[in-house]
Scaffold this motif. Structure first.
Motif, short mmCIF file in Angstrom:
data_model
loop_
_atom_site.label_atom_id
_atom_site.label_comp_id
_atom_site.label_asym_id
_atom_site.label_seq_id
_atom_site.Cartn_x
_atom_site.Cartn_y
_atom_site.Cartn_z
N VAL A 129 -18.47 19.81 10.17
CA VAL A 129 -17.53 20.07 9.08
C VAL A 129 -17.72 18.99 8.03
O VAL A 129 -17.82 17.81 8.36
N CYS A 130 -17.81 19.40 6.78
CA CYS A 130 -17.88 18.46 5.67
C CYS A 130 -19.07 17.50 5.84
O CYS A 130 -20.18 17.92 6.13
N THR A 156 -22.82 21.01 2.99
CA THR A 156 -21.90 19.89 3.20
C THR A 156 -20.97 19.86 2.00
O THR A 156 -21.05 20.71 1.11
N HIS A 157 -20.08 18.90 1.96
CA HIS A 157 -19.18 18.76 0.81
C HIS A 157 -20.03 18.62 -0.46
O HIS A 157 -21.01 17.88 -0.49
N ILE A 162 -19.39 28.03 1.50
CA ILE A 162 -18.31 27.41 2.25
C ILE A 162 -18.80 27.04 3.65
O ILE A 162 -18.44 26.00 4.19
N TYR A 163 -19.60 27.90 4.25
CA TYR A 163 -20.25 27.55 5.51
C TYR A 163 -21.54 28.34 5.64
O TYR A 163 -21.73 29.37 4.99
N ILE A 164 -22.43 27.83 6.47
CA ILE A 164 -23.74 28.45 6.69
C ILE A 164 -24.00 28.49 8.19
O ILE A 164 -23.75 27.52 8.90
N ARG A 165 -24.53 29.62 8.64
CA ARG A 165 -25.03 29.70 10.01
C ARG A 165 -26.54 29.82 9.96
O ARG A 165 -27.07 30.69 9.27
N ASP A 166 -27.22 28.96 10.67
CA ASP A 166 -28.67 29.04 10.81
C ASP A 166 -28.98 28.95 12.30
O ASP A 166 -28.92 27.88 12.90
N ASN A 213 -28.10 28.90 15.97
CA ASN A 213 -26.85 28.57 16.66
C ASN A 213 -26.19 27.32 16.08
O ASN A 213 -25.32 26.73 16.70
N ILE A 214 -26.60 26.95 14.87
CA ILE A 214 -26.03 25.76 14.22
C ILE A 214 -25.29 26.19 12.95
O ILE A 214 -25.83 26.91 12.11
N TYR A 215 -24.06 25.71 12.83
CA TYR A 215 -23.20 26.03 11.70
C TYR A 215 -22.87 24.74 10.96
O TYR A 215 -22.59 23.71 11.58
N THR A 216 -22.88 24.81 9.65
CA THR A 216 -22.41 23.67 8.84
C THR A 216 -21.38 24.20 7.85
O THR A 216 -21.57 25.26 7.26
#
Length: 324
Positions: free
Chosen positions: A109-110, A129-130, A151-155, A157-160
């Protein structure tokens, strides 16, 4: 009962909201939906010691990061003012890397993305990221494709996730992934937050951002653009209005807005179109005309490029959500 173990990693000067948004949303999912595999949320910190958050409040760890072992369902790394120190702490980074290998999925997160980046887990991936720290992350880790818009990304099995409250959007997406859209919507309603905000929605709107700093020419042109979207807003017309050359106009926009005039105009028109699609019943042709697009096809291309879905699909989603 089989549980989903969710571990949130904190550290000195972590952001309390990054942790609380995740923990509260998952706890609410348990209370509302009584899922067959409920969430068990735990906060882990170095040594299991209390975490002094950036706000000055202290949060008690439930787990020692060093002693924690998998398997985990989800490992989530919080952001915060202390993210740079945390990313430079090789022991902390090493334990996160170890636990990531024992987790079904991993998220940040962030500015927690900078800690994931230090583990090497984001290499070759697209991440966010922020917005304030995106250029720094990209410069420090050129092997990562940093996108400051979503706002968020899934690549894989990793989310940011982006800044702070985007933790809500990320967690709602995880709940939907685990238990379906109905429970995610119920949690969102109880949180009194936006229902299913698209992950690729921009972090910051042109219409809520602060005015351009210092330069009067840029400020006046931005005001003109956002209030006259259906006018001729090409670089030549804008330069003539400001009494400068097109070359100087481009230099001013890049210096103060970090983008050339044409890109700013396109973003302004596209965001205005999104607002009209969600709040009016104007036909697509009317939206295109009012926002300065030459045709519905031009609107569709710009909208899909910006938001990842077509204007008609976006409107359908907004209509369905407003009816809930």
């Amino acid at each position: 009962m089989d549980e989903r173990l969710i571990v949130i990693v904190g550290y000195d000067s972590a952001e309390l909201l990054d942790i609380a948004c995740v923990a509260t949303s998952l706890g609410m999912a348990n209370q509302i939906g009584t899922p067959t595999r409920p969430y068990r949320v735990s906060v882990a910190g170095p040594g299991g010691n209390p975490i002094t958050c950036g706000s000055g409040l202290t949060l008690q760890s439930q787990q020692s990061l060093e002693r924690l072992t998998g398997p985990l369902d989800t490992l989530i790394v919080s952001g915060g003012l202390g993210h740079e120190r945390a990313a430079a702490d090789q022991r902390l980074v090493g334990h996160i890397r170890r636990l990531a290998g024992e987790s079904r999925r991993v998220a940040s997160v962030c500015t927690g993305a900078s800690i994931l980046a230090a583990t090497g887990l984001l290499d070759g991936r697209r991440a966010t990221t922020h917005w304030r720290f995106a250029s720094q992350l990209a410069a420090q880790h050129p092997q990562i494709t940093v996108d400051s818009d979503p706002i968020y990304i899934r690549d894989g099995n990793i989310y940011t996730a982006a800044g702070i409250t985007s933790a809500l959007d990320l967690t709602l997406a995880l709940i939907e992934e685990d238990h379906g859209a109905q429970l995610a919507r119920q949690v969102a309603r109880d949180l009194v937050t936006y229902l299913q905000r698209p992950g690729n929605q921009a972090q910051m709107s042109l219409f809520t951002a602060s005015p351009p700093p210092r330069d009067d020419v840029v400020r006046q042109l931005v005001e003109h653009i956002t209030s006259h979207l259906d006018h001729d807003l090409n670089a030549t017309a804008l330069a003539a209005r400001a009494g400068v050359t097109t070359r100087h106009l481009t230099r001013l926009f890049v210096e103060h807005l970090e983008q050339p005039p044409a890109r700013f105009v396109r973003k302004a028109r596209t965001e205005a179109a999104a607002h009209l699609l969600a709040s009016t019943e104007l036909p697509l042709a009317g939206v295109a005309t009012r926002c300065g697009f030459g045709s519905t096809e031009t609107l569709r291309q710009a909208f899909t490029s910006r938001y990842g879905i077509s204007p008609s699909r976006y409107r359908a989603i907004q209509t369905r959500l407003s009816a809930k």
